[in-house]
Scaffold this active site. Structure first.
Site, mmCIF file in Angstrom:
data_model
loop_
_atom_site.group_PDB
_atom_site.id
_atom_site.type_symbol
_atom_site.label_atom_id
_atom_site.label_comp_id
_atom_site.label_asym_id
_atom_site.label_seq_id
_atom_site.Cartn_x
_atom_site.Cartn_y
_atom_site.Cartn_z
ATOM 1 N N HIS A 146 8.497 27.527 17.664
ATOM 2 C CA HIS A 146 8.340 27.218 19.093
ATOM 3 C C HIS A 146 8.113 28.486 19.919
ATOM 4 O O HIS A 146 8.277 29.624 19.434
ATOM 5 C CB HIS A 146 9.568 26.470 19.621
ATOM 6 N N CYS A 162 15.500 29.177 14.339
ATOM 7 C CA CYS A 162 14.106 28.788 14.546
ATOM 8 C C CYS A 162 13.182 29.990 14.389
ATOM 9 O O CYS A 162 13.624 31.141 14.366
ATOM 10 C CB CYS A 162 13.924 28.180 15.938
#
Length: 414
Positions: A322, A340
């Protein structure tokens, strides 16, 4: 017993013997009994099938027996509405025939019985019956996944069962009925994840441009005691370009390949110590333009609550690729995330637009644990092929290679 008069063979012969021992015979006979029109054998046999509009219990075998002492059964065939034969066995004395394979539920059958009387005259009787449709509690429905559409080369096919199947023989019945046809032809296998879930994947990633058709032939088939195959909606997948994103947590860069050619190199940051990103092959599960991420969702000790954009999900537990504009200074240099893979907003938007569900995201050189094969998205590709085949109820112990594929294809169909 009422049927046409019995026809007996009468022979009339005259033998002439010459004085020197030479001789000749001249014989005449009536028509052979096998040439007679078959009589109605209804009074010569008994059948355990249902009466009138009643339905047969598919869990019970069919049986035809000869009545009285003046005849016997010579042959019995039982077929369903599609012309498929049901295996059966006739005793040597012709006194009894019974099915040796289970009937399908919710199916029409035709049973053709041939007999003969003590004089050899042939009899015939055709019997028809239907079998009960199982209730929902007795039915094993199958739900294939994902939805029909276009996917990446790493997308496994899934089969969710409506009831548990524990026994190996029952699993073989189910697996044999789940058909996967690919164009071009591609070696693959089902793997039992648990008693209600199967995954199917090829030995290597799907070929670019492949078409995959999945269907079930399980309907009406007996799986185990009091459980029959139910409904399943067929599935059709097409495969796009081979997109692979390889993140090197050590060098802090992601390289994206299309059909083997590098098309982008992106500076990234991955999980910091204590939250290290999982190593291994993951599959894109979906994409969300905006996702709210909080420390509570992963039990992090340091508080955070952020809206994250251009989020591409790769695990069920919340690992994404992301946009992370707050960590641009660390991207390409250090690992600072909570697991992440973060990158600039522009790079995240490009990645978001480039990948589709089923594409490959691989992480190497992280200090994190390995990606779980099952239970947290699709870690199927982290299972080597020999072990994967070992999770099949049909291929376990079967030698790998073309011979094994042929053996599986030639197994009797239920």
């Amino acid at each position: 017993m009422s049927h046409s008069p019995r026809i007996r063979t009468v022979l009339s012969c005259t033998m002439l013997v010459a004085a020197l021992g030479a001789g000749a015979t001249a014989c005449g006979s009536s028509d052979h009994p096998l040439s007679a029109k078959p009589y109605d054998a209804a009074g010569q046999i008994a059948f355990n099938g249902p009466v009138g509009s009643q339905k047969a219990d598919p869990d019970k075998p069919l049986e035809v027996t000869a009545e009285g002492d003046d005849g016997r059964i010579t042959d019995v065939t039982a077929t369903d509405a599609q012309g498929r034969y049901v295996a059966g066995e006739l005793t040597a004395d012709g006194a009894r025939w019974h099915t040796t394979a289970p009937l399908a539920a919710g199916t029409q059958y035709t049973v053709r019985v041939s007999t003969e009387d003590e004089g050899g005259a042939p009899g015939r009787k055709v019997l028809t019956l239907g079998t009960d449709v199982p209730t929902k509690k007795k039915r094993l429905d199958v739900t294939f996944g994902p939805d029909s559409g276009k996917y990446g080369v790493g997308q496994p096919v899934t089969a969710k069962l409506s009831a548990k199947v524990e026994d190996k023989k029952a699993r073989a019945v189910v697996e044999r009925s789940l058909k996967v046809q690919t164009q071009p032809a591609t070696e693959g296998a089902w793997h039992w994840v648990d008693s209600k879930t199967l995954h199917y994947r090829p030995k290597d990633y799907w070929p670019t441009g492949a078409t995959i058709n999945v269907r079930s032939n399980l309907k009406g088939i007996k799986v185990r005691e009091r459980l029959w195959g139910g409904d399943a909606k067929p599935l059709r997948l097409t495969i796009g370009d081979r997109i692979e994103a390889v993140t090197d947590a050590g060098s802090h860069y992601m390289t994206v390949y299309r059909n083997g050619e590098a098309i982008n190199s992106i500076p990234v940051t991955t999980g910091r110590p204590g939250y290290s990103t999982r190593n291994g092959v993951k599959v894109v599960l979906g994409k969300e333009y905006a996702v709210r991420m909080t420390s509570a969702s992963i039990g992090a000790s340091d508080f955070y609550d952020k809206m994250v954009y251009y989020a591409t999900r790769v695990t069920d537990s919340g690992e994404y690729v992301h946009a992370a504009p707050w960590s641009v200074g660390s991207q390409g240099n250090a690992n600072t995330s909570h697991g992440c893979t973060g990158m600039s907003t522009d790079n995240a938007a490009w990645f978001y637009e480039t990948v589709r569900q089923g594409d490959i995201v691989k992480v190497v050189n992280s200090s994190g644990a390995d990606m779980d094969p099952f239970g947290n998205g699709f870690g199927d590709w982290n299972v080597d092929w020999k072990e994967w085949r070992g999770g099949s109820a049909l291929l376990e112990g079967v030698k790998e290679g073309p011979t094994a594929v042929d053996a599986a294809r030639l197994r009797p169909q239920v």
